[in-house]
Design a protein around this motif. Sequence first.
Motif, PDB file in Angstrom:
ATOM      1  N   GLN A 101       0.836  -1.196   0.000  1.00 61.83           N
ATOM      2  CA  GLN A 101       0.000   0.000   0.000  1.00 61.83           C
ATOM      3  C   GLN A 101       0.873   1.249   0.000  1.00 61.83           C
ATOM      4  O   GLN A 101       1.895   1.300   0.682  1.00 61.83           O
ATOM      5  CB  GLN A 101      -0.917  -0.008   1.233  1.00 61.83           C
ATOM      6  CG  GLN A 101      -1.704  -1.292   1.423  1.00 61.83           C
ATOM      7  CD  GLN A 101      -2.480  -1.697   0.176  1.00 61.83           C
ATOM      8  OE1 GLN A 101      -3.091  -0.866  -0.480  1.00 61.83           O
ATOM      9  NE2 GLN A 101      -2.447  -2.987  -0.144  1.00 61.83           N
ATOM     10  N   LYS A 102       0.474   2.238  -0.764  1.00 57.64           N
ATOM     11  CA  LYS A 102       1.296   3.439  -0.941  1.00 57.64           C
ATOM     12  C   LYS A 102       1.574   4.148   0.372  1.00 57.64           C
ATOM     13  O   LYS A 102       2.677   4.666   0.583  1.00 57.64           O
ATOM     14  CB  LYS A 102       0.594   4.391  -1.910  1.00 57.64           C
ATOM     15  CG  LYS A 102       1.437   5.597  -2.308  1.00 57.64           C
ATOM     16  CD  LYS A 102       0.738   6.415  -3.365  1.00 57.64           C
ATOM     17  CE  LYS A 102       1.613   7.588  -3.802  1.00 57.64           C
ATOM     18  NZ  LYS A 102       0.959   8.399  -4.867  1.00 57.64           N
ATOM     19  N   ASP A 103       0.609   4.187   1.277  1.00 61.46           N
ATOM     20  CA  ASP A 103       0.797   4.900   2.540  1.00 61.46           C
ATOM     21  C   ASP A 103       1.485   4.053   3.606  1.00 61.46           C
ATOM     22  O   ASP A 103       1.857   4.572   4.662  1.00 61.46           O
ATOM     23  CB  ASP A 103      -0.553   5.385   3.072  1.00 61.46           C
ATOM     24  CG  ASP A 103      -1.540   4.241   3.283  1.00 61.46           C
ATOM     25  OD1 ASP A 103      -1.377   3.184   2.637  1.00 61.46           O
ATOM     26  OD2 ASP A 103      -2.477   4.394   4.090  1.00 61.46           O
ATOM     27  N   ILE A 121      13.981 -12.726  -0.953  1.00 67.49           N
ATOM     28  CA  ILE A 121      12.809 -12.138  -0.313  1.00 67.49           C
ATOM     29  C   ILE A 121      13.053 -10.638  -0.247  1.00 67.49           C
ATOM     30  O   ILE A 121      13.943 -10.180   0.475  1.00 67.49           O
ATOM     31  CB  ILE A 121      12.575 -12.710   1.102  1.00 67.49           C
ATOM     32  CG1 ILE A 121      12.297 -14.220   1.031  1.00 67.49           C
ATOM     33  CG2 ILE A 121      11.410 -11.994   1.779  1.00 67.49           C
ATOM     34  CD1 ILE A 121      12.191 -14.890   2.387  1.00 67.49           C
ATOM     35  N   GLU A 122      12.312  -9.883  -1.050  1.00 67.24           N
ATOM     36  CA  GLU A 122      12.447  -8.419  -1.089  1.00 67.24           C
ATOM     37  C   GLU A 122      11.376  -7.815  -0.201  1.00 67.24           C
ATOM     38  O   GLU A 122      10.191  -8.115  -0.347  1.00 67.24           O
ATOM     39  CB  GLU A 122      12.277  -7.919  -2.531  1.00 67.24           C
ATOM     40  CG  GLU A 122      12.726  -6.501  -2.751  1.00 67.24           C
ATOM     41  CD  GLU A 122      14.232  -6.352  -2.788  1.00 67.24           C
ATOM     42  OE1 GLU A 122      14.733  -5.351  -2.240  1.00 67.24           O
ATOM     43  OE2 GLU A 122      14.919  -7.239  -3.353  1.00 67.24           O
ATOM     44  N   VAL A 123      11.803  -6.956   0.721  1.00 63.15           N
ATOM     45  CA  VAL A 123      10.892  -6.436   1.746  1.00 63.15           C
ATOM     46  C   VAL A 123      10.712  -4.931   1.589  1.00 63.15           C
ATOM     47  O   VAL A 123      11.687  -4.181   1.495  1.00 63.15           O
ATOM     48  CB  VAL A 123      11.418  -6.752   3.165  1.00 63.15           C
ATOM     49  CG1 VAL A 123      10.439  -6.268   4.230  1.00 63.15           C
ATOM     50  CG2 VAL A 123      11.676  -8.252   3.317  1.00 63.15           C
ATOM     51  N   GLY A 124       9.453  -4.472   1.561  1.00 61.28           N
ATOM     52  CA  GLY A 124       9.149  -3.048   1.458  1.00 61.28           C
ATOM     53  C   GLY A 124       9.550  -2.293   2.707  1.00 61.28           C
ATOM     54  O   GLY A 124       9.717  -2.860   3.788  1.00 61.28           O
ATOM     55  N   GLY A 229       9.735   4.865  -7.893  1.00 61.51           N
ATOM     56  CA  GLY A 229       9.088   4.842  -6.579  1.00 61.51           C
ATOM     57  C   GLY A 229       7.828   4.018  -6.527  1.00 61.51           C
ATOM     58  O   GLY A 229       7.004   4.158  -5.642  1.00 61.51           O
ATOM     59  N   GLY A 230       7.647   3.150  -7.537  1.00 61.56           N
ATOM     60  CA  GLY A 230       6.467   2.291  -7.528  1.00 61.56           C
ATOM     61  C   GLY A 230       5.269   2.931  -8.186  1.00 61.56           C
ATOM     62  O   GLY A 230       4.233   2.305  -8.312  1.00 61.56           O
ATOM     63  N   SER A 231       5.407   4.201  -8.651  1.00 59.84           N
ATOM     64  CA  SER A 231       4.238   4.864  -9.205  1.00 59.84           C
ATOM     65  C   SER A 231       3.816   4.294 -10.534  1.00 59.84           C
ATOM     66  O   SER A 231       2.688   4.466 -10.951  1.00 59.84           O
ATOM     67  CB  SER A 231       4.540   6.369  -9.372  1.00 59.84           C
ATOM     68  OG  SER A 231       5.645   6.558 -10.233  1.00 59.84           O
ATOM     69  N   GLY A 249       3.223   0.671  -3.322  1.00 57.42           N
ATOM     70  CA  GLY A 249       4.232   0.597  -2.269  1.00 57.42           C
ATOM     71  C   GLY A 249       5.641   0.815  -2.798  1.00 57.42           C
ATOM     72  O   GLY A 249       5.904   0.680  -3.988  1.00 57.42           O
ATOM     73  N   SER A 250       6.573   1.135  -1.899  1.00 58.10           N
ATOM     74  CA  SER A 250       7.949   1.418  -2.278  1.00 58.10           C
ATOM     75  C   SER A 250       8.915   0.496  -1.538  1.00 58.10           C
ATOM     76  O   SER A 250       8.613  -0.017  -0.468  1.00 58.10           O
ATOM     77  CB  SER A 250       8.295   2.866  -1.984  1.00 58.10           C
ATOM     78  OG  SER A 250       9.573   3.187  -2.503  1.00 58.10           O
TER      79      SER A 250
END
Length: 260
Positions: A101-103, A121-124, A229-231, A249-250
Amino acid sequence: MTKQSVVGRIAQTVWTVFIVAAIFSVAQAHAEAPPLPTLTGRVVDEAGILSAGTEADISAKLEAHEKASSDQIVVVTLKSLQDRPIEEWGLRLGREWGIGQKDKNNGIVFLIAPNDRELRIEVGYGLEGTLPDATANDIIQSDVIPHFRQGDMEGGVTAGVDAILAVLGGTYTPPQHFTESNSVSPLADTLVPIGFFAVAVTVGILMSLRRRWDKKRNRYVWYIAKSSGGSSGSFSSGSSSGGFSGGGGSFGGGGASGRW
């Protein structure tokens, strides 16, 4: 071997890794990044290692977890890394698909490249405290790789997903690590993560290098490309669950990688 010599060897190894990574990253910056697979659902099995039943079971688990917590997890298998670091793939998938989620930046990409025998495993950003690098490495080494080494790809992927969900749910029991009585000094323990952090920062900068033609100067100039940035990662899909896309999300490079 004395503690001083251990520290010296570690410092030399970190410096060598730093130089090699820098050279490799400069070379990679010249190459066009390969296209990403299409985000078609919570499981994107490009390598074809999962049966329809297993894929459906995993997708259902991830969907249920997302509805309960808003954490967004995607499992991806690639046919080939195309001579690119798996860390680059993980970061691009997370950012360009906008997983999480973006926020909250609460996304995770569980990436497997079976033909290259690598996984990550890539973690936000938002989950780095809940799923730190050390825990991600524990999952890879203790829960996933043992299955992969036995040729049980589906079992390894399922075990990895279950372990990730257990960590996020607060029920994961980390494996017991053996500690040698003659462990290296605290200085060595500190030096290694600092060295690898420096490498990661340098690699990230160099991977962003691009060049373009400057008409005023009449020559090529180097510049640092801005991250999406995920946009750009809102891919709509026609999955059986009624459509799936990233939430914007980023990611910053947190997580862990492994080989088998």
